[in-house]
Design an enzyme around this catalytic site. Sequence first.
Site, mmCIF file in Angstrom:
data_model
loop_
_atom_site.group_PDB
_atom_site.id
_atom_site.type_symbol
_atom_site.label_atom_id
_atom_site.label_comp_id
_atom_site.label_asym_id
_atom_site.label_seq_id
_atom_site.Cartn_x
_atom_site.Cartn_y
_atom_site.Cartn_z
ATOM 1 C CG ASP A 169 68.334 100.051 36.769
ATOM 2 O OD1 ASP A 169 69.547 100.247 36.909
ATOM 3 O OD2 ASP A 169 67.750 99.067 37.253
ATOM 4 C CG ASN A 189 60.680 92.053 43.624
ATOM 5 O OD1 ASN A 189 61.639 91.984 42.867
ATOM 6 N ND2 ASN A 189 60.055 93.186 43.887
ATOM 7 C CG HIS A 236 63.549 94.004 40.706
ATOM 8 N ND1 HIS A 236 63.389 94.224 42.048
ATOM 9 C CD2 HIS A 236 64.808 94.417 40.424
ATOM 10 C CE1 HIS A 236 64.498 94.725 42.550
ATOM 11 N NE2 HIS A 236 65.383 94.856 41.599
ATOM 12 C CD GLU A 263 60.061 96.569 41.773
ATOM 13 O OE1 GLU A 263 60.257 95.339 41.880
ATOM 14 O OE2 GLU A 263 60.519 97.397 42.569
#
Length: 240
Positions: free
Chosen positions: A67, A135, A137, A142
């Site tokens: 990314d 979380n 990801h 996400e």
Amino acid sequence: MKINTFKDPIQVHRAVAKEIIEAIQQRPNLVLGLSTGSTPLGTYAELVKDHQENGTDYGQVITFNLDEYEGLDPNDPKSYRHFMNQHLFGHLNINQKNTHVPLGTGDIEKECRDYEDRIKSAEGIDIQLLGIGINGHIGFNEPGTSFDTYTHAAELSEDTILANSKFFESPNQVPTRAITMGIKSILQAKRIFLIALGLSKAQVIKGMVSGPVSESLPASVLQNHADVTLFLNEEAASLL
Ligand code: GLP
């Protein structure tokens, strides 16, 4: 899922580096998927040390990063391209042309399509290295991201912006969007290594390993992949 647990982070990094080095020895033109964040830094330091001491050859190795932040130029010290050059590529005999990080500036939609084409031209990723967000990801996929995604533009969650603000002066300087390989792109890798360290990752590791496979915890999709190895320290594994 194979789970390797070690007492200390340094043992985790040495174990991951050893696997990567052996894979390069077996296949000098290995296609390696890489990640950023604080977690893989120790692994990159081990790869650099090994290259300096033992001369492991990166001359034909090809890399694809997961990314990049949207809007950050590759020369921006906060960009993931800069991070990779600084912590890994700049210390190896790797051909810069063989290192791929999505370009966060310019025509984003075209870059997403081109990035997938580049992975295809390299005949896919042999080993994909992953970290994990608190979380759940992976990359910048996400919670709520479709499992059907290829490389795409993504909106970062508030949790992620806050967590990643450790690399910026303040949370409001963290870009709110990124280009990320999608869940499908990640699952196409032949082997996946996921590293998690520290108590802050214990809950999400438990959910990923033993919870339902759900888009609300993106990393849970790894339960569906045939060759995933987790490299954890005891803290990150403490709820398993
Ligand atoms: C970022 C990256 C992820 C990484 C995550 C965890 O959001 N896009 O690929 O896994 O951070 O970061 P850390 O290792 O600093 O906890």
